[in-house]
Design a protein around this motif. Structure first.
Motif, PDB file in Angstrom:
ATOM      1  N   HIS A 171       4.310 -34.914  23.083  1.00 21.18           N
ATOM      2  CA  HIS A 171       4.108 -35.348  21.702  1.00 21.18           C
ATOM      3  C   HIS A 171       3.735 -36.841  21.680  1.00 21.18           C
ATOM      4  O   HIS A 171       4.330 -37.644  22.415  1.00 21.18           O
ATOM      5  N   PRO A 172       2.753 -37.235  20.868  1.00 24.28           N
ATOM      6  CA  PRO A 172       2.311 -38.636  20.823  1.00 24.28           C
ATOM      7  C   PRO A 172       3.432 -39.637  20.556  1.00 24.28           C
ATOM      8  O   PRO A 172       3.413 -40.757  21.082  1.00 24.28           O
ATOM      9  N   ALA A 173       4.421 -39.238  19.750  1.00 21.68           N
ATOM     10  CA  ALA A 173       5.514 -40.157  19.407  1.00 21.68           C
ATOM     11  C   ALA A 173       6.333 -40.540  20.635  1.00 21.68           C
ATOM     12  O   ALA A 173       6.597 -41.728  20.874  1.00 21.68           O
ATOM     13  N   ILE A 174       6.731 -39.552  21.441  1.00 22.00           N
ATOM     14  CA  ILE A 174       7.540 -39.876  22.622  1.00 22.00           C
ATOM     15  C   ILE A 174       6.677 -40.508  23.707  1.00 22.00           C
ATOM     16  O   ILE A 174       7.141 -41.369  24.461  1.00 22.00           O
ATOM     17  N   LEU A 175       5.423 -40.102  23.781  1.00 18.79           N
ATOM     18  CA  LEU A 175       4.519 -40.757  24.733  1.00 18.79           C
ATOM     19  C   LEU A 175       4.360 -42.232  24.367  1.00 18.79           C
ATOM     20  O   LEU A 175       4.334 -43.102  25.240  1.00 18.79           O
ATOM     21  N   GLY A 176       4.262 -42.496  23.050  1.00 17.49           N
ATOM     22  CA  GLY A 176       4.148 -43.880  22.595  1.00 17.49           C
ATOM     23  C   GLY A 176       5.373 -44.689  22.967  1.00 17.49           C
ATOM     24  O   GLY A 176       5.273 -45.808  23.472  1.00 17.49           O
ATOM     25  N   LEU A 177       6.554 -44.112  22.746  1.00 17.19           N
ATOM     26  CA  LEU A 177       7.795 -44.807  23.062  1.00 17.19           C
ATOM     27  C   LEU A 177       7.928 -45.039  24.567  1.00 17.19           C
ATOM     28  O   LEU A 177       8.380 -46.105  25.009  1.00 17.19           O
ATOM     29  N   PHE A 178       7.506 -44.058  25.346  1.00 17.21           N
ATOM     30  CA  PHE A 178       7.573 -44.182  26.800  1.00 17.21           C
ATOM     31  C   PHE A 178       6.599 -45.249  27.303  1.00 17.21           C
ATOM     32  O   PHE A 178       6.980 -46.122  28.107  1.00 17.21           O
ATOM     33  N   VAL A 179       5.365 -45.205  26.833  1.00 14.13           N
ATOM     34  CA  VAL A 179       4.363 -46.178  27.284  1.00 14.13           C
ATOM     35  C   VAL A 179       4.751 -47.592  26.874  1.00 14.13           C
ATOM     36  O   VAL A 179       4.595 -48.543  27.645  1.00 14.13           O
ATOM     37  N   ILE A 180       5.270 -47.745  25.650  1.00 14.97           N
ATOM     38  CA  ILE A 180       5.741 -49.056  25.207  1.00 14.97           C
ATOM     39  C   ILE A 180       6.854 -49.553  26.128  1.00 14.97           C
ATOM     40  O   ILE A 180       6.889 -50.727  26.508  1.00 14.97           O
ATOM     41  N   VAL A 226      -1.918 -56.790  24.870  1.00 16.38           N
ATOM     42  CA  VAL A 226      -3.022 -56.132  24.163  1.00 16.38           C
ATOM     43  C   VAL A 226      -2.881 -54.612  24.288  1.00 16.38           C
ATOM     44  O   VAL A 226      -3.074 -53.870  23.314  1.00 16.38           O
ATOM     45  N   LEU A 227      -2.528 -54.153  25.484  1.00 15.96           N
ATOM     46  CA  LEU A 227      -2.297 -52.718  25.690  1.00 15.96           C
ATOM     47  C   LEU A 227      -1.118 -52.241  24.850  1.00 15.96           C
ATOM     48  O   LEU A 227      -1.127 -51.135  24.301  1.00 15.96           O
ATOM     49  N   LEU A 228      -0.113 -53.102  24.737  1.00 13.00           N
ATOM     50  CA  LEU A 228       1.062 -52.763  23.947  1.00 13.00           C
ATOM     51  C   LEU A 228       0.691 -52.586  22.474  1.00 13.00           C
ATOM     52  O   LEU A 228       1.180 -51.676  21.804  1.00 13.00           O
ATOM     53  N   ILE A 229      -0.182 -53.447  21.995  1.00 12.20           N
ATOM     54  CA  ILE A 229      -0.661 -53.339  20.612  1.00 12.20           C
ATOM     55  C   ILE A 229      -1.365 -51.996  20.401  1.00 12.20           C
ATOM     56  O   ILE A 229      -1.154 -51.315  19.387  1.00 12.20           O
ATOM     57  N   ALA A 230      -2.172 -51.597  21.372  1.00 15.68           N
ATOM     58  CA  ALA A 230      -2.909 -50.324  21.265  1.00 15.68           C
ATOM     59  C   ALA A 230      -1.965 -49.122  21.207  1.00 15.68           C
ATOM     60  O   ALA A 230      -2.227 -48.144  20.499  1.00 15.68           O
ATOM     61  N   THR A 231      -0.840 -49.200  21.917  1.00 14.56           N
ATOM     62  CA  THR A 231       0.091 -48.069  21.940  1.00 14.56           C
ATOM     63  C   THR A 231       0.783 -47.869  20.588  1.00 14.56           C
ATOM     64  O   THR A 231       1.317 -46.788  20.322  1.00 14.56           O
ATOM     65  N   PHE A 235       2.202 -43.826  17.221  1.00  8.73           N
ATOM     66  CA  PHE A 235       3.218 -43.427  16.237  1.00  8.73           C
ATOM     67  C   PHE A 235       2.607 -42.911  14.944  1.00  8.73           C
ATOM     68  O   PHE A 235       3.323 -42.378  14.090  1.00  8.73           O
ATOM     69  N   LYS A 236       1.305 -43.080  14.784  1.00  2.00           N
ATOM     70  CA  LYS A 236       0.655 -42.765  13.514  1.00  2.00           C
ATOM     71  C   LYS A 236       0.855 -41.315  13.096  1.00  2.00           C
ATOM     72  O   LYS A 236       1.056 -41.006  11.915  1.00  2.00           O
ATOM     73  N   SER A 237       0.796 -40.396  14.064  1.00  4.40           N
ATOM     74  CA  SER A 237       0.927 -38.972  13.737  1.00  4.40           C
ATOM     75  C   SER A 237       2.321 -38.617  13.236  1.00  4.40           C
ATOM     76  O   SER A 237       2.515 -37.605  12.571  1.00  4.40           O
ATOM     77  N   LEU A 238       3.304 -39.459  13.532  1.00  6.19           N
ATOM     78  CA  LEU A 238       4.678 -39.186  13.128  1.00  6.19           C
ATOM     79  C   LEU A 238       5.081 -39.993  11.903  1.00  6.19           C
ATOM     80  O   LEU A 238       5.633 -39.449  10.941  1.00  6.19           O
ATOM     81  N   SER A 239       4.774 -41.291  11.930  1.00  5.93           N
ATOM     82  CA  SER A 239       5.210 -42.156  10.841  1.00  5.93           C
ATOM     83  C   SER A 239       4.358 -43.414  10.761  1.00  5.93           C
ATOM     84  O   SER A 239       4.256 -44.162  11.746  1.00  5.93           O
ATOM     85  N   LEU A 240       3.793 -43.663   9.605  1.00 11.36           N
ATOM     86  CA  LEU A 240       3.028 -44.883   9.385  1.00 11.36           C
ATOM     87  C   LEU A 240       3.948 -46.100   9.442  1.00 11.36           C
ATOM     88  O   LEU A 240       3.566 -47.160   9.939  1.00 11.36           O
ATOM     89  N   GLY A 241       5.176 -45.920   8.958  1.00  8.71           N
ATOM     90  CA  GLY A 241       6.141 -47.016   8.975  1.00  8.71           C
ATOM     91  C   GLY A 241       6.481 -47.464  10.383  1.00  8.71           C
ATOM     92  O   GLY A 241       6.498 -48.667  10.685  1.00  8.71           O
ATOM     93  N   LEU A 242       6.773 -46.493  11.282  1.00  8.25           N
ATOM     94  CA  LEU A 242       7.071 -46.834  12.676  1.00  8.25           C
ATOM     95  C   LEU A 242       5.872 -47.491  13.347  1.00  8.25           C
ATOM     96  O   LEU A 242       6.025 -48.426  14.140  1.00  8.25           O
ATOM     97  N   MET A 243       4.685 -46.998  13.030  1.00 11.88           N
ATOM     98  CA  MET A 243       3.468 -47.582  13.597  1.00 11.88           C
ATOM     99  C   MET A 243       3.333 -49.052  13.189  1.00 11.88           C
ATOM    100  O   MET A 243       3.023 -49.912  14.016  1.00 11.88           O
TER     101      MET A 243
END
Length: 300
Positions: A171-180, A226-231, A235-243
């Protein structure tokens, strides 16, 4: 006298298994767990046993990794000022005892994680394996990319927490959290290496700032930011607020890096980067946990 001996024994064990690192890594685990509950609309009470098992299992596996790391690094820990008083260096705990402590904690920890899901146990094992072998026993002393290798194991708690609820970690949300979590570790540990430059140099540990210098570390740090900003957009697919929270935190970090480097000496710049890295992860993971819990309890 007996009470003093008990305190001393506790302190020896706490330093051997690195309880500070255990505590700081349980927060990402909780973030991954609660985010999975929210994502898949699972009630907290339904997964309470899994939460307890995930908490205990993750703590034990991280503690085992700390014990093995202290055992293997006794020689360089004896050289570095900040580590020379560790029990494994002073002899307050015997190497054989540390070895068995690590083995027992690893076996029990992975076994407890298995009570949640098989994937959580596998991830726990992989985190331990990467920390002990590719990182501690190989890359830490041989390459400037040791931090990148170590970041994999350091980011496993978020995946373990998620996997304890649901075994799909794509899921993009957990992938985002992991990559961050992975990318975050480079600016964080680079700042530590700059401040402890002489100690790492004396111990012959090839941290990136020690080998490549401050300027190249600054450039490399900004690339990771910069990569961190891209990640953030994962979160967009789960929550605009978290993004938006992730985006603001990450952009602010890049601004601090650029402006701080121009106005501060390297020591002050590294210190400001280190402090911000702690604030960054505390705010981000706390936001994730609070957001997920509100969503669970109020069915948002």
């Amino acid at each position: 006298m007996r009470k003093e001996e008990q305190v001393t024994t506790y302190q020896i064990l706490a330093q051997t298994i690195k309880t500070g690192i255990i505590k700081s890594n349980l927060i990402p685990m909780v973030a991954g767990f609660t985010l999975a509950l929210y994502t898949y609309n699972v009630g907290y009470s339904e997964k309470l046993p899994e939460f307890i098992f995930a908490l205990i299992g993750t703590a034990l596996v991280i503690g085992a990794a700390g014990a093995f790391n202290n055992l293997y690094d006794r020689d360089i820990d004896n050289i570095m000022q900040r580590t020379k008083k560790r029990p494994t260096v002073t002899g307050e705990i015997k190497p054989k005892a540390v070895l068995w402590l690590g083995i027992v904690m690893a076996v029990i920890g992975i076994g407890v994680l298995l009570l949640t899901t098989p994937l959580a146990a596998i991830l726990g094992f992989l985190g331990l394996f990467f920390y002990v072998f590719p990182y501690t026993m190989w890359t830490k002393r041989s390459t400037v990319y040791n931090t990148e290798v170590g970041s994999i194991s350091g980011s496993m708690p978020v995946l373990i927490g998620w996997a304890a609820v649901h075994q799909d970690i794509t899921h993009p949300a957990i992938l985002g959290l992991f990559v961050i979590s992975v990318i975050w570790q480079m600016p964080h540990f680079y700042s530590i290496a700059i401040r402890k430059h002489e100690e790492y140099k004396a111990a012959n540990v090839p941290m990136y700032p020690v080998v490549k210098g401050i300027k190249k570390t600054y450039i490399r740090t900004n690339i990771y930011l910069v990569l961190l900003i891209a990640t953030s957009f994962l979160f967009k697919s789960l929550s605009l607020g978290l993004m938006l929270v992730a985006l603001i935190l990450n952009v602010s970090w890049l601004i601090l890096s650029i402006v701080g480097y121009q106005k501060m000496d390297s020591e002050k710049w590294a210190k400001s980067m280190f402090i911000y890295s702690l604030l960054h992860m505390t705010i981000l993971f706390s936001t994730v946990i609070i957001y997920a819990l509100i969503g669970i309890f109020f069915k948002l």
